[in-house]
Design an enzyme around this catalytic site. Structure first.
Site, PDB file in Angstrom:
ATOM      1  N   GLY A  75       0.812  -1.215   0.000  1.00 56.78           N
ATOM      2  CA  GLY A  75       0.000   0.000   0.000  1.00 56.78           C
ATOM      3  C   GLY A  75       0.838   1.254   0.000  1.00 56.78           C
ATOM      4  N   HIS A 131      -2.591  16.273  -1.593  1.00 62.60           N
ATOM      5  CA  HIS A 131      -2.502  15.480  -0.368  1.00 62.60           C
ATOM      6  C   HIS A 131      -2.010  16.367   0.764  1.00 62.60           C
ATOM      7  CE1 HIS A 131      -2.797  12.065  -3.126  1.00 62.60           C
ATOM      8  NE2 HIS A 131      -3.057  11.307  -2.073  1.00 62.60           N
ATOM      9  N   LYS A 135       2.840  14.276   3.312  1.00 61.33           N
ATOM     10  CA  LYS A 135       3.097  13.192   2.352  1.00 61.33           C
ATOM     11  C   LYS A 135       4.472  13.413   1.734  1.00 61.33           C
ATOM     12  CE  LYS A 135       1.139  10.841  -1.697  1.00 61.33           C
ATOM     13  NZ  LYS A 135       1.300   9.488  -1.113  1.00 61.33           N
TER      14      LYS A 135
END
Length: 249
Positions: A75, A131, A135
């Protein structure tokens, strides 16, 4: 039979959500929770590894799982088609499964599939993704995956029209598609794909508002399919009957 899951990056935001889902999912249990700095040997004894670490660590996590014959769900962002190609021979030689999920949100997957379906009908396509300011990578894995799907859908038409991409302000080209990344406080995740043709444009927007609620169904889906996966699988769309775009990279 209970599937023992080792979560690398399990102390982070996404890792915490994955941890909660695994604990609540029948037939699964948390075997180990690792930070990105912990010894990778802690995954020993797991039936499945879920990687939610950072791009700089992720490739080592994948290799460690494959070398131990353990299937893995990745992920972590930053896995382009080129980077996945580097580990594909290792996965195939080991006879294991590596499932790469750029985004666990079902809505995001559908948005990318819709963009790919529309791409052959428009000469121009650009992506704007936003985002949170924490991040660490850009463009996002979701934007990279979307751009790659757009390019794949335009095989007959060729690359999208992207004038003046030599200018830095025009974004980073991914599979010929300009991608513009915003990193700012007050946002979780947002992607807009803008497709343009003579006299018209089409915008496909996806917003993530509450990550735990948005990602949980996709995490469960990935867990259920990853246990028996073989070879490299990319995207939740591999497990959904969307009917749009390629299911396996």
């Amino acid at each position: 039979m209970t599937t023992r899951v080792a979560i690398v990056g399990g102390t982070g935001k996404l890792g915490g959500i994955i941890h909660s889902v695994v604990e609540a999912e029948p037939g699964f249990e948390v075997h180990a929770t690792l930070s990105s700095r912990d010894a990778i040997a802690l995954i020993d004894g797991a039936d499945l590894v879920v990687d939610a670490s950072v791009p700089a660590v992720s490739v080592d996590v994948v290799r460690a799982a494959v070398e131990r014959g353990i299937n893995i769900v990745v992920g972590t962002s930053g896995w382009s088609a080129e980077r996945i190609a580097l580990v594909r021979p290792l996965v195939e030689a080991a006879g294991t499964g590596a499932v790469f999920i750029p985004n666990f949100s079902l809505g995001s997957v559908l948005g990318s599939a819709l963009a790919a379906a529309a791409a052959p009908f428009f000469a121009s396509a650009e992506i704007i993704e936003a985002h949170r300011d924490t991040k660490v990578d850009s463009p996002s894995g979701t934007a990279v995956r979307t751009a790659e799907l757009i390019a794949a859908a335009r095989t007959a038409q060729g690359p999208v029209s992207a004038p003046h991409v030599d200018q830095r302000a025009r974004g980073q080209q991914v599979a010929s598609v300009p991608v513009h990344s915003l990193r700012r406080p007050g946002v979780v995740a947002r992607q807009e794909v803008i497709l343009s043709g003579p006299g018209e444009s089409l915008s496909i927007v996806h917003d993530t508002v509450e990550p735990a609620a948005a990602y949980a169904p996709g995490i469960r889906l990935a867990l259920q399919h990853a246990v028996a996966a073989r070879g490299v699988v990319v995207g939740l769309d591999s497990f959904l009957d969307i009917g749009i775009g390629p299911a396996r990279a």
